[in-house]
Design a protein around this motif. Structure first.
Motif, PDB file in Angstrom:
ATOM      1  N   MET A   1       0.858  -1.214   0.008  1.00 40.70           N
ATOM      2  CA  MET A   1      -0.028   0.181  -0.091  1.00 40.70           C
ATOM      3  C   MET A   1       0.709   1.411  -0.214  1.00 40.70           C
ATOM      4  N   ASP A   2       0.134   2.278  -0.450  1.00 39.97           N
ATOM      5  CA  ASP A   2       1.062   3.697  -0.451  1.00 39.97           C
ATOM      6  C   ASP A   2       1.168   4.363   0.963  1.00 39.97           C
ATOM      7  N   ALA A   3       1.926   5.023   1.184  1.00 36.09           N
ATOM      8  CA  ALA A   3       2.035   5.695   2.392  1.00 36.09           C
ATOM      9  C   ALA A   3       1.484   7.326   2.725  1.00 36.09           C
ATOM     10  N   ASP A   4       0.649   7.297   1.483  1.00 36.53           N
ATOM     11  CA  ASP A   4       0.120   8.980   1.519  1.00 36.53           C
ATOM     12  C   ASP A   4      -1.552   9.012   2.106  1.00 36.53           C
ATOM     13  N   LEU A   5      -1.895   7.829   2.618  1.00 33.81           N
ATOM     14  CA  LEU A   5      -3.179   7.762   3.251  1.00 33.81           C
ATOM     15  C   LEU A   5      -4.352   7.620   2.324  1.00 33.81           C
ATOM     16  N   GLN A   6      -4.115   7.544   0.891  1.00 31.96           N
ATOM     17  CA  GLN A   6      -4.989   7.467   0.023  1.00 31.96           C
ATOM     18  C   GLN A   6      -5.431   6.005  -0.250  1.00 31.96           C
ATOM     19  N   ASP A   7      -4.789   5.021   0.594  1.00 31.42           N
ATOM     20  CA  ASP A   7      -5.265   3.512   0.511  1.00 31.42           C
ATOM     21  C   ASP A   7      -5.769   3.294   1.901  1.00 31.42           C
ATOM     22  N   ASN A   8      -6.798   2.650   2.132  1.00 29.35           N
ATOM     23  CA  ASN A   8      -7.413   2.312   3.279  1.00 29.35           C
ATOM     24  C   ASN A   8      -7.060   0.977   4.069  1.00 29.35           C
ATOM     25  N   PRO A   9      -6.148   1.101   5.090  1.00 26.64           N
ATOM     26  CA  PRO A   9      -5.973  -0.091   5.901  1.00 26.64           C
ATOM     27  C   PRO A   9      -7.138  -0.818   6.359  1.00 26.64           C
ATOM     28  N   GLU A  10      -8.369  -0.635   6.351  1.00 28.88           N
ATOM     29  CA  GLU A  10      -9.578  -1.236   6.556  1.00 28.88           C
ATOM     30  C   GLU A  10     -10.060  -2.312   5.560  1.00 28.88           C
ATOM     31  N   GLU A  11      -9.499  -2.207   4.406  1.00 34.87           N
ATOM     32  CA  GLU A  11      -9.392  -3.119   3.258  1.00 34.87           C
ATOM     33  C   GLU A  11      -8.643  -4.390   3.560  1.00 34.87           C
ATOM     34  N   ILE A  12      -7.576  -4.265   4.208  1.00 31.36           N
ATOM     35  CA  ILE A  12      -6.801  -5.083   4.494  1.00 31.36           C
ATOM     36  C   ILE A  12      -7.412  -6.779   4.879  1.00 31.36           C
TER      37      ILE A  12
END
Length: 324
Positions: free
Chosen positions: A91-102
């Motif tokens: 995932m990217d580090a810019d907070l545009q990817d949501n960790p809740e998807e993991i």
């Protein structure tokens, strides 16, 4: 270990703490055993200091720092080498990817046995002209060329079985085409999952319009490599023989035509005044060059390729030896 979360970054000091806390919250709520691997791709801000502090606070946090900026593909390569989890999430580090998807990505790989699950950001918060429209064109071309039916090849949020990332070589700027590299390596059980896209909270994007130009050039490269990368003689040799054959036929026709006219005492012209002479000569010369290019390609394939693509200056929490 269940999960390795690989995060390449460049100058993302402002977002790292928030991203870390968010990921840890998801990991703890799902009782995962995990590691977070940050790869600092030559940041000039305080990103590495933040990574070192997080590693001291939490032994599950690991860090790799490049000597300078080498690019996202090289960062992912180093992260994949270090990863020890059964499932690897990027995932990217810019907070545009949501960790809740993991958790759902993890289940698709672990329980449904997918080799690779790629995120699909159906709704994006980027500029239509500079990102959305070029991205749609790029993805359409990638689907057509590669045969991998994904809507969003360049989404940073992906999940892999460990065997996949240990058996593909991410080099140059091929991070966009990891699903294609995986397919070419025999991992064809690939799917996608619609994921949330969030507007950038801090800083600005590190990628400009040139990434789409580079992306299309890389697409041509990977198409060629997937078709003829293991057998360059099949392309260059075939073209060379074909061109040389037509050139030889044209030259033979010129020679026979001249002999015929001489035998029947017909008006004749110098061979060098006949345009077909130059056409046949060019075809035979270029055909020979193509054939030699295929032969040299075969020789290069049999030599050891240099893999020193980046220089790591520091690591934190990494116990496994890394080789570029």
């Amino acid at each position: 270990m269940q999960l390795s979360i690989v995060i390449p970054l460049l100058n993302e000091e402002e977002s790292l703490n928030e991203l870390y806390n968010w990921i840890v919250s998801v990991m703890q709520s799902n009782s995962y055993s995990y590691e977070i691997i940050f790869i600092d791709d030559g940041s000039t801000d305080g990103s590495w200091n933040t990574i070192q502090r997080l590693a001291l606070e939490n032994p599950s946090v690991k860090g790799i720092k490049f000597n300078r900026n080498y690019g996202k593909s090289q960062a992912l390569h180093a992260g994949f080498l270090a990863a020890q989890g059964e499932v690897i999430i990027t995932m990217d580090a810019d907070l545009q990817d949501n960790p809740e998807e993991i958790p759902e990505l993890f289940n698709l790989v672990k329980k449904q046995n997918y080799d690779l699950v790629s995120g699909w950001k159906r709704k994006r918060y980027d500029s239509v002209l500079t990102k959305n429209l070029p991205s749609k064109l790029f993805n359409a071309a990638a689907r057509k060329t590669s045969g991998v039916q994904l809507h969003d090849f360049n989404c940073g949020l992906k999940a892999y079985r460990s065997e996949v990332i240990k058996n593909i070589d991410v080099y140059g700027e091929m991070h966009r085409y990891i699903p294609v590299l995986a397919k070419n390596a025999g991992f064809s059980n690939i799917t996608e999952k619609e994921v949330k896209h969030q507007a950038r909270k801090y800083g600005k994007t590190k990628f400009g319009m040139e990434r789409f130009i580079n992306g299309f050039l890389d697409l041509i490269s990977i198409w060629f490599l997937s078709k003829f990368g293991k057998r360059p003689m099949h392309l260059f040799g075939a073209l060379g023989v074909l061109m040389f054959f037509f050139g030889f036929i044209a030259a033979a026709w010129i020679g026979l035509s001249k002999l015929y006219k001489m035998y029947h005492e017909l008006p004749n012209i110098l061979v060098t005044n006949n345009p077909w002479f130059y056409i046949s000569l060019i075809l035979m010369v270029i055909g020979t060059q193509f054939f030699l290019a295929g032969f040299l390609g075969e020789l290069i394939l049999r030599s050891k390729r240099d893999k020193d693509r980046y220089l790591i200056s520091k690591t934190t929490g990494i116990t496994k030896a890394l080789s570029a």
